[in-house]
Design a protein around this motif. Structure first.
Motif, PDB file in Angstrom:
ATOM      1  N   HIS A 156      20.554 -11.191   8.120  1.00 22.20           N
ATOM      2  CA  HIS A 156      20.584  -9.736   8.173  1.00 22.20           C
ATOM      3  C   HIS A 156      20.000  -9.139   6.883  1.00 22.20           C
ATOM      4  N   GLU A 157      20.441  -9.655   5.745  1.00 21.37           N
ATOM      5  CA  GLU A 157      19.948  -9.154   4.466  1.00 21.37           C
ATOM      6  C   GLU A 157      18.474  -9.482   4.265  1.00 21.37           C
ATOM      7  N   LEU A 158      18.054 -10.643   4.787  1.00 21.83           N
ATOM      8  CA  LEU A 158      16.642 -10.996   4.699  1.00 21.83           C
ATOM      9  C   LEU A 158      15.786 -10.004   5.490  1.00 21.83           C
ATOM     10  N   GLY A 159      16.355  -9.499   6.593  1.00 23.62           N
ATOM     11  CA  GLY A 159      15.652  -8.464   7.352  1.00 23.62           C
ATOM     12  C   GLY A 159      15.414  -7.218   6.511  1.00 23.62           C
ATOM     13  N   HIS A 160      16.431  -6.807   5.733  1.00 22.52           N
ATOM     14  CA  HIS A 160      16.258  -5.674   4.814  1.00 22.52           C
ATOM     15  C   HIS A 160      15.146  -5.949   3.816  1.00 22.52           C
ATOM     16  N   ALA A 204      17.902 -10.335  12.556  1.00 25.09           N
ATOM     17  CA  ALA A 204      18.870 -11.440  12.581  1.00 25.09           C
ATOM     18  C   ALA A 204      19.062 -11.981  13.988  1.00 25.09           C
ATOM     19  N   LEU A 205      19.014 -11.126  14.985  1.00 25.13           N
ATOM     20  CA  LEU A 205      19.209 -11.562  16.370  1.00 25.13           C
ATOM     21  C   LEU A 205      18.123 -12.522  16.826  1.00 25.13           C
ATOM     22  N   LYS A 206      16.933 -12.400  16.250  1.00 22.24           N
ATOM     23  CA  LYS A 206      15.850 -13.292  16.633  1.00 22.24           C
ATOM     24  C   LYS A 206      16.119 -14.729  16.196  1.00 22.24           C
ATOM     25  N   VAL A 207      16.969 -14.880  15.162  1.00 18.83           N
ATOM     26  CA  VAL A 207      17.289 -16.211  14.647  1.00 18.83           C
ATOM     27  C   VAL A 207      18.483 -16.815  15.371  1.00 18.83           C
ATOM     28  N   THR A 211      25.878 -16.057  17.723  1.00 15.91           N
ATOM     29  CA  THR A 211      27.010 -15.847  16.808  1.00 15.91           C
ATOM     30  C   THR A 211      26.917 -14.538  16.045  1.00 15.91           C
ATOM     31  N   TYR A 212      25.764 -13.875  16.105  1.00 16.83           N
ATOM     32  CA  TYR A 212      25.575 -12.710  15.227  1.00 16.83           C
ATOM     33  C   TYR A 212      26.521 -11.563  15.571  1.00 16.83           C
TER      34      TYR A 212
END
Length: 480
Positions: A156-160, A204-207, A211-212
């Motif tokens: 999620h943070e990597l998406g930011h 994040a959902l793409k990964v 569990t997200y």
């Protein structure tokens, strides 16, 4: 400056309302982010743009000129150039600037006490006992031991980080320094944060989409310190979970077209100069003795002067409603007319001709003007109207009869006031009008001063007194 602030505030508020009413429920995240950022940039730029308003060619029946600017400053020992309103606004802007700087310093402190760590090939800054996670540009700060599934949080943070969300936040928080008083700035920040979170969720959902959602719920419950039974209906969580389900929905074409049209029209309305302002600017850029020709007439006159530098040309015009003048002009030899135009002034058409001063037509034009002073034939002004004693005497008159209004001083209002008026053949002033002002009592003060002016020396053309339109530019300036 005040005009700019008002126009920016109105535009930005309008753009926010358009977003809230038409776009806030859409799921095309790139478009939503682009609109929030782009509309804010547009609101900043549009008030300083000047787009000439389209208009038909109009020929003014009076010679027009702009008198030199006169600057008026406040007097009196009881005046302070900084009003309490300005001091308060500046102080609060300084507080927001300090808050911004302290935020940067705090992040630097986090960085200094963090330890670089690699989790699933992603570099993070590990900080023990950090209650939450956050991203600043490419730095991901987290306490991985604090989360049951840290990999989901890191994605999620990597998406930011990948989408450069920090740049958006820095831009908007810099805007809060001068515009802290504008509600739409803070509301847009709130909306932009939502879009950022949705974009990070999407990334994040793409990964790991299995569990997200569970991780999202667990983190929110932990952040609120609540158990599952009492807080599962937390609204922000439901918003994000519902958003995940409809993330693929496309925005309708009609809505994109409507929003684009609304933004374009509103931007153009604020950017377009009104007709009077365009006239002022054009006249001010030209000679103080320049008659107010339409662009095509002026271009033709300049071309003729270049082709025949030894020939003096004059512009003659009359209304097509003036049957006597039209009948007279129809009797002239067309070969004596260098150029002829038909222009429109409201519902009335006019004939504008360029002839040389030594032609028979020019002499006949003067005869018509002398024999029938009520007709509408006018020519170039040879001697402009003037204040008795000249510019210096006029400036002295203004300084003795015009004071800086107290209201404008207290509000910090300054700027230019343009007064349009006609110097009649007897030297009296008529048709006085504020064509552009700044309010706060300055417009009325300048208008009253001009109304009480003594008689002027009227303008002259070939020895005959004429009516002339003038524009007086008065600059109200506070001490720096």
């Amino acid at each position: 400056m005040i005009t700019y602030l008002i126009e920016f505030a109105l535009l930005h508020l309008l753009f926010y309302l358009v977003y809230k009413l038409m776009l806030s429920q859409e799921t095309q995240l790139k478009f939503l982010r682009f609109f929030l950022l782009g509309s804010t940039v547009l609101a900043l730029i549009v008030p300083i743009l000047e787009i000439p308003a389209p208009s038909e060619a109009v020929f003014v029946n009076l010679a027009t000129s702009v008198y030199p600017t006169f600057e008026i400053n406040p007097t009196g020992s009881n005046f302070s150039s900084w009003s309490w309103i300005e001091i308060t606004m500046l102080a609060l802007s300084c507080l927001f600037a300090l808050k911004f700087v302290s935020g940067i310093i705090q992040i630097a402190a986090y960085y200094n006490k963090s330890v670089e760590k690699h989790i699933n090939g992603i570099t993070v800054r590990e900080i023990p006992k950090l209650e939450t996670s956050f991203t600043f540009f490419q730095w991901i700060f987290i306490d991985s031991s604090h989360f049951e599934n840290p990999e989901d949080i890191i994605q999620h943070e990597l998406g930011h980080a990948k989408k450069l969300h920090t740049l958006d936040m820095v831009f908007f928080h810099l805007l809060t320094i001068p515009f802290w008083w504008l509600p739409s700035i803070w509301l847009m920040i709130k909306e932009l944060k939502k879009v950022h979170e949705f974009e990070a969720d999407e990334f994040a959902l793409k990964v790991n989409d299995k569990t997200y959602a569970k991780t999202l719920v667990q983190c929110t419950l932990r952040a609120h310190g609540m158990n599952l039974a009492s807080s599962f209906d937390d609204a922000p969580i439901f918003n994000r979970l519902n958003f995940m389900k409809k993330m693929k929905k496309k925005i309708s074409i009609w809505k994109v077209a409507s929003v684009t049209a609304l933004v374009a029209i509103s931007g153009a309305m604020f950017a377009c100069e009104d007709e009077l302002e365009s006239e002022i600017k054009r006249i001010a850029d030209e000679s103080n003795q320049q008659i107010d020709y339409s662009a095509d007439v002026k271009a033709a006159l300049d071309e003729l002067k270049q082709q025949n530098p030894n020939t003096e040309y004059v512009v003659v015009e009359t209304s097509l409603d003036n049957e006597a003048s039209i009948e007279k002009l129809n009797s002239y030899d067309p070969g004596q007319i260098a150029k002829i135009f038909v222009t429109k002034e409201g519902d009335h058409k006019r004939v504008v001709m360029i002839v040389s001063q030594d032609s028979e037509l020019f002499n006949k034009t003067v005869e018509v003007q002398e024999s029938d002073p009520t007709n509408e034939v006018f020519t170039i002004v040879e001697k402009a109207a003037s204040f008795p004693g000249g510019i210096d005497a006029f400036n002295e008159y203004i300084s003795q009869n015009l004071s800086y209004p107290e209201q404008a001083q207290q509000l910090g209002v300054e700027g230019r006031v343009f007064i349009k008026f006609i110097v009649e053949k007897d030297g009296s002033l008529s048709n006085l009008e504020v064509v552009r002002g700044i309010g706060a009592g300055c417009d009325q003060a300048a208008l009253d001063m001009m109304k009480n002016s003594p008689k002027w020396n009227p303008g002259e053309q070939r020895g005959h007194k004429i009516r002339q339109k003038l524009i007086q530019n008065i600059l109200f300036k506070l001490p720096s």
